[in-house]
Write a protein that holds these residues in place. Structure first.
Motif, short mmCIF file in Angstrom:
data_model
loop_
_atom_site.label_atom_id
_atom_site.label_comp_id
_atom_site.label_asym_id
_atom_site.label_seq_id
_atom_site.Cartn_x
_atom_site.Cartn_y
_atom_site.Cartn_z
N LEU A 67 -61.52 -0.52 47.30
CA LEU A 67 -61.82 -1.57 48.28
C LEU A 67 -61.20 -2.90 47.83
CD1 LEU A 67 -63.19 -2.72 50.76
CD2 LEU A 67 -65.33 -2.88 49.46
N ILE A 68 -61.32 -3.20 46.55
CA ILE A 68 -60.74 -4.45 46.04
C ILE A 68 -59.21 -4.42 46.13
CG2 ILE A 68 -60.47 -5.89 43.98
CD1 ILE A 68 -63.35 -5.14 43.26
N LYS A 69 -58.62 -3.24 45.88
CA LYS A 69 -57.16 -3.12 46.01
C LYS A 69 -56.71 -3.22 47.47
CE LYS A 69 -56.21 -0.46 41.81
NZ LYS A 69 -55.78 0.85 41.24
N ALA A 70 -57.61 -2.87 48.39
CA ALA A 70 -57.28 -2.99 49.81
C ALA A 70 -57.39 -4.44 50.29
CB ALA A 70 -58.23 -2.11 50.63
N ALA A 71 -58.16 -5.26 49.57
CA ALA A 71 -58.43 -6.64 50.00
C ALA A 71 -57.16 -7.47 50.23
CB ALA A 71 -59.36 -7.32 49.00
N PRO A 72 -56.16 -7.46 49.31
CA PRO A 72 -54.95 -8.26 49.58
C PRO A 72 -54.24 -7.84 50.86
CG PRO A 72 -55.01 -7.53 47.29
CD PRO A 72 -56.09 -6.79 48.00
N LEU A 73 -54.26 -6.54 51.17
CA LEU A 73 -53.60 -6.04 52.37
C LEU A 73 -54.34 -6.52 53.62
CD1 LEU A 73 -53.01 -2.37 51.14
CD2 LEU A 73 -51.41 -4.29 51.05
N VAL A 74 -55.66 -6.57 53.55
CA VAL A 74 -56.46 -7.05 54.68
C VAL A 74 -56.26 -8.56 54.84
CG1 VAL A 74 -58.80 -7.35 55.57
CG2 VAL A 74 -58.17 -5.21 54.42
N LEU A 75 -56.30 -9.29 53.72
CA LEU A 75 -56.18 -10.75 53.77
C LEU A 75 -54.80 -11.19 54.25
CD1 LEU A 75 -58.08 -11.53 50.47
CD2 LEU A 75 -58.75 -12.28 52.75
N LYS A 76 -53.81 -10.38 54.04
CA LYS A 76 -52.46 -10.70 54.53
C LYS A 76 -52.45 -10.78 56.05
CE LYS A 76 -47.66 -9.09 54.29
NZ LYS A 76 -46.74 -8.03 53.78
N GLU A 77 -53.28 -9.94 56.69
CA GLU A 77 -53.35 -9.91 58.14
C GLU A 77 -54.43 -10.84 58.69
OE1 GLU A 77 -51.16 -8.17 59.92
OE2 GLU A 77 -50.22 -7.42 58.07
N ILE A 78 -55.55 -10.93 57.95
CA ILE A 78 -56.69 -11.76 58.40
C ILE A 78 -57.16 -12.58 57.20
CG2 ILE A 78 -58.99 -11.73 59.47
CD1 ILE A 78 -58.26 -8.93 60.56
N PRO A 79 -56.56 -13.75 57.00
CA PRO A 79 -56.76 -14.54 55.77
C PRO A 79 -58.18 -15.01 55.49
CG PRO A 79 -54.82 -15.29 56.98
CD PRO A 79 -55.57 -14.36 57.89
#
Length: 335
Positions: A169-181
């Motif tokens: 989940l933490i590794k997915a966080a940068p990918l999510v934040l790239k789209e929804i900061p």
């Protein structure tokens, strides 16, 4: 011991054992249990976690001739806990049991493989308190305390142990934040990976968007779930549907959970949530972003989840079934 938010029914007596039911100490626990049972003289012995207390119940039944005995499998007790020499003790306990319960179909198969009589196995879900866990207003006080303002929120309630793979989940966080900061992640629970996961969040540059809140008291869980928009479980293994996933569903949240065990029996991919592969941060991020961008789907999935839990995992209904099984066993034993 119960957490600080748990409430114990006044009709329940708790007795703490001095000896843990592990290794050689289990025989001391057996003596304690034997003396306690002689004092209480119960109608039924119901032992949870078969590779520990289940073995004690089986041995006690053999030594005393007591019956009926009910055993409940939790998952790891008969999957990873029933290997080597302990496998034979588990098999013995299963043969001594008058009734065996579990909360997942794949657990039924495992119990039969260990020698349990299929006719003695009942699928009983632990159940969710749908009055306590229900859709509610988002607490502005909690949002302010956590510093999440009006941001979209993802919540995880699994412990910080390798088994639950919160790392993904933490590794997915940068990918999510790239789209929804502005998204925020509430990560609850405790465990040996806490420092590592905190360091990982810092290394990936997402620590400002993550709130590690530790263990949440039982009475506070509904409030935390209701400030969230999506529930995520990255667990690598579960017996049946995890309690935290069921509670999130009861609160009307869409869920993104891993493809393991009985999860697909509760969540139909793209209908009331998403099922993602194990250890796949990219797939996890993709589904989270989709849900955050589609409010209508979040609402649709959440409403479906609430209905599923009310119909299939209602605590009062499931415990009512357990009560009827108790009555039948007592009546049968008295004849």
């Amino acid at each position: 011991p119960p957490d600080k938010g748990a409430k114990i029914n006044t009709g329940i007596d708790l007795h703490r054992l001095l000896f843990p039911p592990h290794y050689v100490a289990r025989y001391g626990a057996l003596l304690e249990v034997s003396l306690l049972i002689r004092k209480i003289r119960p109608d039924i012995i119901h032992a949870h976690y078969i590779s520990h207390f289940g073995i004690l119940a089986g041995l006690y039944g053999r030594l005393s001739g007591f019956g009926p005995i009910v055993l409940t499998a939790w998952g790891s007790d008969v999957i990873t806990g029933a290997t080597g020499w302990k496998r034979w003790l588990v098999k013995y306990a299963l043969k001594r049991a008058d009734l065996i319960t579990c909360d997942a179909d794949h657990m039924v198969e495992r119990l039969v493989a260990l020698g349990a009589n299929r006719e003695k196995i009942e699928l009983i879900y632990y159940g969710t308190d749908t009055r306590k866990f229900s859709p509610g207003l988002k607490s502005e006080k909690l949002r302010n305390r956590l510093g999440i303002d009006d941001s979209p929120v993802i919540i995880s309630l699994r412990n910080l142990k390798p088994l639950y793979d919160v790392e993904s989940l933490i590794k997915a966080a940068p990918l999510v934040l790239k789209e929804i900061p502005n998204v925020k992640l509430i990560i609850a629970g405790d465990g040996e990976q806490k420092k590592y996961l905190d360091s990982l969040a810092t290394l990936l540059g997402v620590s400002e968007n993550i709130r590690f809140v530790g263990q949440i008291a039982s009475d506070e869980l509904p409030e935390y779930l209701n400030v969230a928009d999506i529930y995520v479980s990255t667990s690598l293994s579960d017996a049946g549907l995890s309690a935290s996933t069921a509670e999130a569903m009861a609160c009307g949240l869409p869920v993104v959970i891993t493809d393991f065990g009985d999860n697909r029996r509760w969540v139909e991919d793209g209908v009331n949530g998403f099922i993602v592969p194990l250890r796949d941060p990219e797939a996890l991020a993709l589904q989270i972003v989709y849900l955050l961008r589609n409010k209508d789907k979040r609402i649709e999935f959440g409403q479906a989840n609430r209905q599923i839990i009310e119909e299939r995992d209602n605590y009062e209904k499931e415990m009512g079934r357990m009560g009827e099984l108790y009555k039948r066993l007592i009546e049968k034993h008295k004849k």
